[in-house]
Enzyme design. Structure first.
Site, PDB file in Angstrom:
ATOM      1  N   ASP A   1     -20.162 -13.902 -70.110  1.00 37.04           N
ATOM      2  CA  ASP A   1     -21.498 -14.417 -69.792  1.00 37.04           C
ATOM      3  C   ASP A   1     -21.948 -13.839 -68.460  1.00 37.04           C
ATOM      4  O   ASP A   1     -21.132 -13.413 -67.648  1.00 37.04           O
ATOM      5  CB  ASP A   1     -21.448 -15.944 -69.604  1.00 37.04           C
ATOM      6  CG  ASP A   1     -21.343 -16.694 -70.921  1.00 37.04           C
ATOM      7  OD1 ASP A   1     -21.244 -16.056 -71.980  1.00 37.04           O
ATOM      8  OD2 ASP A   1     -21.349 -17.943 -70.864  1.00 37.04           O
TER       9      ASP A   1
ATOM     10  N   ARG B   1     -24.979  -8.056 -74.629  1.00 35.53           N
ATOM     11  CA  ARG B   1     -25.789  -9.159 -75.155  1.00 35.53           C
ATOM     12  C   ARG B   1     -26.996  -9.297 -74.216  1.00 35.53           C
ATOM     13  O   ARG B   1     -26.828  -9.498 -73.018  1.00 35.53           O
ATOM     14  CB  ARG B   1     -24.977 -10.455 -75.139  1.00 35.53           C
ATOM     15  CG  ARG B   1     -25.764 -11.669 -75.574  1.00 35.53           C
ATOM     16  CD  ARG B   1     -25.273 -12.920 -74.874  1.00 35.53           C
ATOM     17  NE  ARG B   1     -23.953 -13.294 -75.302  1.00 35.53           N
ATOM     18  CZ  ARG B   1     -23.128 -14.027 -74.529  1.00 35.53           C
ATOM     19  NH1 ARG B   1     -23.484 -14.421 -73.327  1.00 35.53           N
ATOM     20  NH2 ARG B   1     -21.944 -14.353 -74.968  1.00 35.53           N
TER      21      ARG B   1
ATOM     22  N   GLY C   1     -32.505 -14.951 -69.520  1.00 34.44           N
ATOM     23  CA  GLY C   1     -31.972 -15.428 -68.236  1.00 34.44           C
ATOM     24  C   GLY C   1     -32.244 -16.906 -68.062  1.00 34.44           C
ATOM     25  O   GLY C   1     -33.355 -17.366 -68.316  1.00 34.44           O
TER      26      GLY C   1
ATOM     27  N   THR D   1     -31.793 -14.266 -78.455  1.00 36.47           N
ATOM     28  CA  THR D   1     -33.058 -14.959 -78.186  1.00 36.47           C
ATOM     29  C   THR D   1     -33.431 -15.821 -79.390  1.00 36.47           C
ATOM     30  O   THR D   1     -33.032 -15.528 -80.523  1.00 36.47           O
ATOM     31  CB  THR D   1     -34.195 -13.947 -77.893  1.00 36.47           C
ATOM     32  OG1 THR D   1     -35.403 -14.665 -77.633  1.00 36.47           O
ATOM     33  CG2 THR D   1     -34.438 -12.968 -79.039  1.00 36.47           C
TER      34      THR D   1
ATOM     35  N   ARG E   1     -29.847 -26.648 -68.201  1.00 36.92           N
ATOM     36  CA  ARG E   1     -30.472 -25.336 -68.449  1.00 36.92           C
ATOM     37  C   ARG E   1     -31.169 -25.324 -69.812  1.00 36.92           C
ATOM     38  O   ARG E   1     -32.225 -24.734 -69.975  1.00 36.92           O
ATOM     39  CB  ARG E   1     -29.432 -24.204 -68.350  1.00 36.92           C
ATOM     40  CG  ARG E   1     -28.896 -24.014 -66.931  1.00 36.92           C
ATOM     41  CD  ARG E   1     -28.219 -22.672 -66.746  1.00 36.92           C
ATOM     42  NE  ARG E   1     -26.929 -22.570 -67.404  1.00 36.92           N
ATOM     43  CZ  ARG E   1     -25.757 -22.972 -66.856  1.00 36.92           C
ATOM     44  NH1 ARG E   1     -25.727 -23.486 -65.639  1.00 36.92           N
ATOM     45  NH2 ARG E   1     -24.636 -22.835 -67.521  1.00 36.92           N
TER      46      ARG E   1
HETATM   47  C1  FAD Z   1     -26.225 -16.393 -77.591  1.00 38.88           C
HETATM   48  C2  FAD Z   1     -26.827 -16.668 -76.251  1.00 38.88           C
HETATM   49  C3  FAD Z   1     -26.077 -16.439 -75.113  1.00 38.88           C
HETATM   50  C4  FAD Z   1     -26.637 -16.666 -73.841  1.00 38.88           C
HETATM   51  N1  FAD Z   1     -25.920 -16.352 -72.725  1.00 38.88           N
HETATM   52  C5  FAD Z   1     -26.521 -16.409 -71.518  1.00 38.88           C
HETATM   53  C6  FAD Z   1     -25.870 -15.926 -70.341  1.00 38.88           C
HETATM   54  O1  FAD Z   1     -24.726 -15.472 -70.387  1.00 38.88           O
HETATM   55  N2  FAD Z   1     -26.549 -15.983 -69.157  1.00 38.88           N
HETATM   56  C7  FAD Z   1     -27.835 -16.463 -69.076  1.00 38.88           C
HETATM   57  O2  FAD Z   1     -28.431 -16.440 -67.989  1.00 38.88           O
HETATM   58  N3  FAD Z   1     -28.454 -16.965 -70.181  1.00 38.88           N
HETATM   59  C8  FAD Z   1     -27.853 -16.939 -71.371  1.00 38.88           C
HETATM   60  N4  FAD Z   1     -28.510 -17.411 -72.481  1.00 38.88           N
HETATM   61  C9  FAD Z   1     -29.759 -18.204 -72.320  1.00 38.88           C
HETATM   62  C10 FAD Z   1     -30.999 -17.314 -72.222  1.00 38.88           C
HETATM   63  O3  FAD Z   1     -31.008 -16.645 -70.983  1.00 38.88           O
HETATM   64  C11 FAD Z   1     -32.301 -18.144 -72.335  1.00 38.88           C
HETATM   65  O4  FAD Z   1     -32.352 -19.085 -71.298  1.00 38.88           O
HETATM   66  C12 FAD Z   1     -32.447 -18.887 -73.651  1.00 38.88           C
HETATM   67  O5  FAD Z   1     -31.968 -18.142 -74.722  1.00 38.88           O
HETATM   68  C13 FAD Z   1     -33.940 -19.230 -73.924  1.00 38.88           C
HETATM   69  O6  FAD Z   1     -34.680 -18.056 -74.027  1.00 38.88           O
HETATM   70  P1  FAD Z   1     -35.249 -17.475 -75.409  1.00 38.88           P
HETATM   71  O7  FAD Z   1     -34.927 -16.017 -75.434  1.00 38.88           O
HETATM   72  O8  FAD Z   1     -34.715 -18.230 -76.542  1.00 38.88           O
HETATM   73  O9  FAD Z   1     -36.801 -17.538 -75.290  1.00 38.88           O
HETATM   74  P2  FAD Z   1     -37.825 -18.695 -74.916  1.00 38.88           P
HETATM   75  O10 FAD Z   1     -39.138 -18.001 -74.763  1.00 38.88           O
HETATM   76  O11 FAD Z   1     -37.330 -19.510 -73.789  1.00 38.88           O
HETATM   77  O12 FAD Z   1     -37.849 -19.574 -76.204  1.00 38.88           O
HETATM   78  C14 FAD Z   1     -38.440 -19.142 -77.413  1.00 38.88           C
HETATM   79  C15 FAD Z   1     -38.465 -20.326 -78.370  1.00 38.88           C
HETATM   80  O13 FAD Z   1     -37.136 -20.681 -78.736  1.00 38.88           O
HETATM   81  C16 FAD Z   1     -36.986 -22.090 -78.787  1.00 38.88           C
HETATM   82  N5  FAD Z   1     -36.054 -22.503 -77.716  1.00 38.88           N
HETATM   83  C17 FAD Z   1     -35.609 -21.765 -76.672  1.00 38.88           C
HETATM   84  N6  FAD Z   1     -34.759 -22.472 -75.917  1.00 38.88           N
HETATM   85  C18 FAD Z   1     -34.687 -23.693 -76.481  1.00 38.88           C
HETATM   86  C19 FAD Z   1     -33.971 -24.869 -76.163  1.00 38.88           C
HETATM   87  N7  FAD Z   1     -33.177 -24.949 -75.114  1.00 38.88           N
HETATM   88  N8  FAD Z   1     -34.137 -25.949 -76.966  1.00 38.88           N
HETATM   89  C20 FAD Z   1     -34.932 -25.898 -78.059  1.00 38.88           C
HETATM   90  N9  FAD Z   1     -35.617 -24.802 -78.412  1.00 38.88           N
HETATM   91  C21 FAD Z   1     -35.505 -23.713 -77.643  1.00 38.88           C
HETATM   92  C22 FAD Z   1     -38.350 -22.676 -78.580  1.00 38.88           C
HETATM   93  O14 FAD Z   1     -38.974 -22.817 -79.837  1.00 38.88           O
HETATM   94  C23 FAD Z   1     -39.052 -21.604 -77.764  1.00 38.88           C
HETATM   95  O15 FAD Z   1     -40.447 -21.640 -77.903  1.00 38.88           O
HETATM   96  C24 FAD Z   1     -27.971 -17.182 -73.745  1.00 38.88           C
HETATM   97  C25 FAD Z   1     -28.711 -17.398 -74.899  1.00 38.88           C
HETATM   98  C26 FAD Z   1     -28.173 -17.140 -76.136  1.00 38.88           C
HETATM   99  C27 FAD Z   1     -29.016 -17.355 -77.343  1.00 38.88           C
END
Ligand code: FAD
Length: 306
Positions: free
Chosen positions: A128, A178, A182, A225, A287
């Site tokens: 991560d 990956r 963020g 995402t 988060r």
């Molecule tokens: C497999 C995986 C590994 C990850 N590892 C890391 C890491 O190592 N370091 C790091 O900084 N971040 C990590 N993240 C978190 C990432 O940085 C984002 O904070 C998170 O994925 C939300 O961003 P999004 O791309 O889904 O887009 P967004 O624009 O935030 O969300 C798009 C849509 O997805 C849905 N959604 C998103 N988040 C949520 C939620 N929490 N609850 C309900 N619905 C939601 C909603 O419908 C939203 O409108 C990881 C995420 C994933 C999927």
């Protein structure tokens, strides 16, 4: 609200007290199948029956005790054994601060190597990416590990200005990457403050990760995402480049966009779900709340119904 929730995630007092409240625990169950590894393995089995792979992670970060970091490493070694015994399409993802990064880089690296060595060659041990002060050292340790082992991957964050350059360096060594938007609270001097700029940069970086040069270097590119508009753009762009569906990988978090996970897997894309488990869920849960305002309403509903 995002900034307040991310600030709260770092509060020692809240970390110790908040998990005691029933309404908090009830809300958390939406994002994690349970606190025990058995819960995570059972969920992995169910997802596997839908053609979805998993990445397991034991919640915890910023460990400051050597024995505890060794315990975490031992725990992950056991999880890798269990995955192999159950023949599950599952991998493991770790935070370096869980393996003792705050104590000593060499100690952390040796814990990491132990996990990589138990990961089958055809799978990936994921690292991560944490807050910005850890990015340099994480990428350094990653590059060192990648020189010795092919089956290790690292996460990068599209909200950081530096990521484009980091990605070029990772592509040149045929890394497994990956890509995420963020999840932390970062200052405007180093990260895009506006969501639309992060989204735009994500698409740009995704295209770099899927470029002919990346494919030539056999980069494993995982688009992590839940953003359906972004996924659609990546899918359409990849099709226009002649990239096979089986070479396009999406990763999502357990409990988020479940229908989209199933749809992608059914349509032939690689889809993996990251399952978190463990009792140290408070900062991780904050988060998740920060990512979507509706989650706070969900939490409030659970509070008033308790
Ligand atoms: C497999 C995986 C590994 C990850 N590892 C890391 C890491 O190592 N370091 C790091 O900084 N971040 C990590 N993240 C978190 C990432 O940085 C984002 O904070 C998170 O994925 C939300 O961003 P999004 O791309 O889904 O887009 P967004 O624009 O935030 O969300 C798009 C849509 O997805 C849905 N959604 C998103 N988040 C949520 C939620 N929490 N609850 C309900 N619905 C939601 C909603 O419908 C939203 O409108 C990881 C995420 C994933 C999927």
């Amino acid at each position: 609200m995002r900034r307040s929730l991310l600030k709260a995630s770092q509060s020692q007092w809240l970390r110790e007290h908040a998990p005691r409240y029933g309404f908090m625990r009830r809300t958390v169950t939406r994002f994690m199948p349970g606190e025990n590894v058995e819960d995570a393995l059972a969920a992995a089995q169910t997802l596997a029956s839908n053609g979805i792979g998993t990445v397991l992670t034991h919640l915890g970060e910023n460990i400051t005790d050597r024995a505890e970091a060794q315990e975490v490493t031992k725990h992950y070694l056991d999880v890798l054994d269990r995955i192999r015994a159950a023949n599950l399409p599952a991998e493991v993802s770790v935070k370096l601060t869980q393996l003792g990064l705050d104590l000593d880089n060499e100690f952390c690296y040796s814990n990491l190597v132990a996990l990589i060595e138990l990961t089958p060659a055809e799978k990936t041990l994921w690292i991560d990416i944490e807050q910005s002060p850890y990015v340099d050292v994480t990428l350094q340790l990653y590059r060192r590990a990648r020189k010795a082992y092919a089956n290790v991957g690292v996460c990068v964050q599209a909200y950081l200005f530096r990521t484009e350059k980091d990605l070029d360096a990772l592509i040149s060594i045929g890394a497994s990457v990956r890509l995420v938007k963020g999840a932390y609270n970062e200052p405007a001097e180093i990260a895009f403050p506006l969501k639309r700029d992060v989204d735009e940069n994500y698409l740009h970086l995704a295209q770099r990760l899927l470029s002919p040069e990346s494919r030539k270097m056999r980069v494993r590119a995982a688009m992590a995402t839940h953003d359906r508009a972004l996924i659609k753009k990546i899918v359409e762009w990849s099709a226009s480049q002649g990239i096979a569906k089986t070479n396009l990988e999406f990763q999502m978090l357990y409990g988020i966009q479940r229908a989209e996970q199933i749809r992608l897997a059914r349509e032939g894309y690689r889809c993996n779900v990251l399952i978190s488990y463990g009792s140290f869920w408070f900062p991780w849960f904050m988060r998740r709340l920060a990512e979507r305002p509706a989650n706070v309403i969900f939490l409030a509903r659970n509070f008033f119904s308790s």
